[in-house]
Design an enzyme around this catalytic site. Structure first.
Site, PDB file in Angstrom:
ATOM      1  N   ASP A 102      -1.473  -3.468  -0.951  1.00 13.46           N
ATOM      2  CA  ASP A 102      -2.265  -4.324  -2.040  1.00 13.46           C
ATOM      3  C   ASP A 102      -1.197  -4.632  -3.102  1.00 13.46           C
ATOM      4  OD1 ASP A 102      -2.334  -1.615  -2.885  1.00 13.46           O
ATOM      5  OD2 ASP A 102      -4.119  -1.975  -4.041  1.00 13.46           O
ATOM      6  N   TYR A 117       1.324  -4.625  -6.519  1.00 13.01           N
ATOM      7  CA  TYR A 117       1.793  -3.640  -7.528  1.00 13.01           C
ATOM      8  C   TYR A 117       0.758  -3.565  -8.722  1.00 13.01           C
ATOM      9  CZ  TYR A 117       6.254  -3.754  -5.312  1.00 13.01           C
ATOM     10  OH  TYR A 117       7.579  -3.604  -4.280  1.00 13.01           O
ATOM     11  N   PHE A 171       5.867  -6.645  -1.831  1.00 12.18           N
ATOM     12  CA  PHE A 171       7.062  -5.934  -1.994  1.00 12.18           C
ATOM     13  C   PHE A 171       8.026  -6.848  -3.194  1.00 12.18           C
ATOM     14  CE2 PHE A 171       5.922  -4.163   2.034  1.00 12.18           C
ATOM     15  CZ  PHE A 171       6.026  -2.854   1.658  1.00 12.18           C
ATOM     16  N   HIS A 189       6.140   3.733   5.937  1.00 15.29           N
ATOM     17  CA  HIS A 189       6.112   2.838   5.013  1.00 15.29           C
ATOM     18  C   HIS A 189       7.556   3.215   4.134  1.00 15.29           C
ATOM     19  CE1 HIS A 189       4.910   1.390   0.763  1.00 15.29           C
ATOM     20  NE2 HIS A 189       4.148   0.489   1.703  1.00 15.29           N
TER      21      HIS A 189
END
Length: 220
Positions: A64, A66, A77, A185
């Site tokens: 989801d 930031y 990202f 991740h």
């Protein structure tokens, strides 16, 4: 209703007219009115706006947006040019440098999107300071549909799945022409468990080149 401005409008027409999405819209209208929500409502669909369906070469799936002020702008990202790169993106850049020798400084990933990298979160909004606060509100119904539509495309696509949330979508990608890359991740909590050294950027380009598709220039 939603106006993305490219081929996604027609492809997602039924999704945007569904009861699920109408319920999500009502929830979001209340959230944006009462709370601080990211990204700005006009940036929610930037990933789709910058990367039309027929242009997609690779998909990077995020979780989801930031949840800090000024960071999210509708692409997983990525943050705007004048914002410091968050820790996960710092690690992504470190892997790109180790993999390809490219040293990136700009945290704004629009150049990737314009080349065909769909920077898609599975949930497209979030409350300030509350990660996963819009999980299970209806976004996953829409983003799963997007992944299925990409899976149905006959041209090959590289699906890049980092972390448990993204890897849980692997079952939606079963067409043999596509290529799945998966690992932990890039978050500082997990990057040393297999993200570093994954070489996903060179592997993505090798697959695209083998299939007659121009590779991605991973410079930002």
């Amino acid at each position: 209703m939603v106006n993305i401005g490219n081929s996604w409008d027609e492809l997602l027409k039924n999704d945007f007219e569904s009861d699920s999405y109408k319920n999500l819209r009502m929830f979001l209208a209340d959230e944006y009115r009462r709370r601080r929500i990211y990204p700005d409502m006009y940036d929610i669909f930037n990933a789709l706006k910058y990367t039309p369906y027929e242009n997609v070469k690779a998909v990077i799936l995020g979780q989801d947006p930031y949840h800090g002020a000024g960071q999210a702008h509708g692409m997983c990202f990525s943050v705007k040019p004048d914002v410091a790169a968050p820790p996960s993106l710092v690690n992504i850049f470190k892997e790109i440098e180790d993999d390809l020798g490219i040293k990136n400084t700009s945290p704004y990933l629009v150049k990737w999107a314009e080349q065909g990298v769909l920077l898609l979160n599975t949930v497209l909004t979030v409350r300030e300071g509350q990660p996963n606060s819009h999980k299970d509100k209806g976004w996953e119904v829409l983003t799963d549909s997007i992944i299925r539509k990409l899976n149905a495309r006959k041209e090959p696509i590289v699906f890049i799945l980092w972390g448990g949330n993204a890897r849980s979508k692997k079952s939606l990608i079963n067409a043999p022409q596509h290529f799945i890359l998966e690992c932990p991740h890039p978050s500082p909590l997990s990057a040393y468990n297999g993200f570093f050294g994954c070489r996903h950027f060179s592997k993505c380009n090798a697959f695209l080149t083998k299939n007659g598709v121009n590779p991605i220039d991973w410079r930002t």
